[in-house]
Design an enzyme around this catalytic site. Structure first.
Site, short mmCIF file in Angstrom:
data_model
loop_
_atom_site.label_atom_id
_atom_site.label_comp_id
_atom_site.label_asym_id
_atom_site.label_seq_id
_atom_site.Cartn_x
_atom_site.Cartn_y
_atom_site.Cartn_z
CD GLU A 37 10.71 -0.39 2.93
OE1 GLU A 37 10.37 0.77 2.67
OE2 GLU A 37 11.59 -1.01 2.30
CB THR A 82 7.72 0.09 -5.26
OG1 THR A 82 8.90 0.82 -5.01
CG2 THR A 82 7.90 -1.32 -4.76
#
Lengths: 306, 306
Positions: free
Chosen positions: B128, B181
């Site tokens: 991530e 993101t």
């Protein structure tokens, strides 16, 4: 029934990471209130034993809460309220909330309970507004409903009761120093880092999860207030030592009770809670500040009819 | 066992008031991964079907997560990873998390499961970090553990699984617009009012309580994000209309999935979730933006061995 005698319990608001939303109800400390129905309309505070608070209904938290309820219910009678205050004003364990909650509970009972205890929260918070300038519900809700309560929302008012495991005990120590709720509020910062809000959310979620599952370890790990305790604890001279002593004695964790100056700890089991009380008392005995200390289970039902 | 084939599910992070702490696992959308033990040490991504992502292990989220796990476990072998990507990159339903979680899950299984799924979260979040610049756990945790998961704390990492009622269904619609993101993070304000953090805490507490008790009404009332949705939703052109359409169709509430652009809704029952899907699809059909839409129960177990 024309008269009712009540035990109205002390409560802890701002339960660590539950600042402004989470409160809990104590079993072993509380006021005694006698409420009597009268033909004469209105509210009269006849006597307050044990403290020096105003008797005029409009200037008294119990009176203001009771008047708010009467304005809503419009009964063709009035009420007299007598209070034996065992909870010291300004202690941070819900002294004003006990009076306000007890008054509306008793009147509602004497009128045949037209409202639920949850509905009474709305009226009791009017007393809190008089006491601290803020109509907060995190003391009156646990006083009226027992156990742990979450104020999910104020607009509209939405109170959720949260279960807690049977062996959860509270230790609360009250150093006799003056610390007004208004002052304790004024030290808070208006803006906080988003990052800290996220940490607080994680801990609050963990605490609520731990209460549902009876996971004492999780309850302990979650008792961490990122937002308020670091600032407000400066106003409580022995705070760090009291909290550390309780944890060394085996407590799961703790924090400031309400807006202080009382400090609370949660423990698994009465014995550990008593050890935490001893350890916290030992800290206070090193100072010249008088104090009192209580050990209590969580009160599951709130106000009791005596 | 030298080879394992997995279904690695899509997930929703930032579940409304659970920004950065609460995620959930989907059942009906996910990648298929095949992981093979090899004599040659190290990690090789042999093929990624359905999307154009780097095959070099050091530049691939699955590769980075796998390498972090190998560095810890020090096995005397290596692994090949093949991925059939059904979750679109950048959709906001945990595409990178599925790859990272699947890789560490598969390798751990092939080595005889020396670590628990909860322990694997620590390694999956390295993927991530590569994908979004932040080692967040609120996608990889529900992918590895299933259900709803709370990230109680990052330091140390503490993941709590939260139960949810059986009839809770998710609708998620993915408008095919690009929203990185990193960009979605950059619009957030560093500081927020304490008052708003308190409102967020009340709602998160309510949501978790509703999940434990199966109180769908409380879940719905609590699905309110005070902190992030008002700012980030501006980046998703149809957000307000999509959310309103879902609620009009009977959904309990909803919000941005992850950091968007997907939008999710929670409903009681599959039928209502399907109606919400139809209503949200109708909004998208008024635009020229392609989209896909999924209806799924909560996946209680996370990654499945096929």
């Amino acid at each position: 029934m024309n008269q009712i005698k009540l035990f109205s319990p002390a409560t802890i608001a701002n339960v660590s990471c539950g600042f402004d939303v989470l409160g809990l109800c104590l079993e072993s400390v509380g006021d005694e209130m006698t409420i009597t129905k009268t033909a004469q309309p209105g509210i009269r505070i006849t006597e307050i034993v044990g403290t020096d608070l105003p008797l005029e209904a409009e200037k008294n938290v119990a009176g203001v809460a009771a008047l708010a309820l009467l304005a809503h219910l419009q009964p063709d009678c009035g009420f007299e309220i007598r209070i034996v205050k065992n909870i010291k004003a300004g202690s941070g364990i819900g002294s004003s909330a006990a009076s306000a909650a007890g008054a509306v509970f008793g009147i509602n009972q004497l009128l045949g309970a037209p409202l639920t205890n949850k509905e009474l929260v709305h009226f009791a918070i009017q007393g809190e507004k008089l006491a601290s300038g803020s109509a907060h519900a995190d003391n009156v809700a646990p006083a009226l409903l027992g156990g742990f309560t979450l104020v999910r929302s104020y607009e509209p008012l939405d109170i959720i009761t949260i279960p807690s495991p049977n062996e959860l005990y509270v230790t609360v120590i009250h150093p006799h120093i003056e610390l007004k709720t208004k002052d304790a509020r004024s030290v808070l910062k208006e803006n906080i880092p988003l990052k800290k809000a996220t940490i607080q959310c994680g801990n609050l979620g963990g605490l609520i999860s731990g209460l549902y599952t009876g996971d004492y370890g999780l309850i302990g790990r979650s008792l961490h207030d990122e937002l308020v305790e670091p600032i407000r604890s400066i106003l409580i001279p022995q705070f760090d030592e009291l909290k550390a002593a309780a944890k060394t004695a085996g407590a799961l964790g703790g924090g400031i009770s309400g807006s202080g100056p009382s400090v609370f700890a949660l423990s698994k089991g009465k014995e550990t809670a008593a050890k935490a009380a001893d350890a916290m008392s030992a800290i206070m005995l090193q100072t010249s500040v008088p104090f009192d200390v209580h050990v209590s289970p969580i009160n599951p039902t709130g106000i009791k009819i005596l």
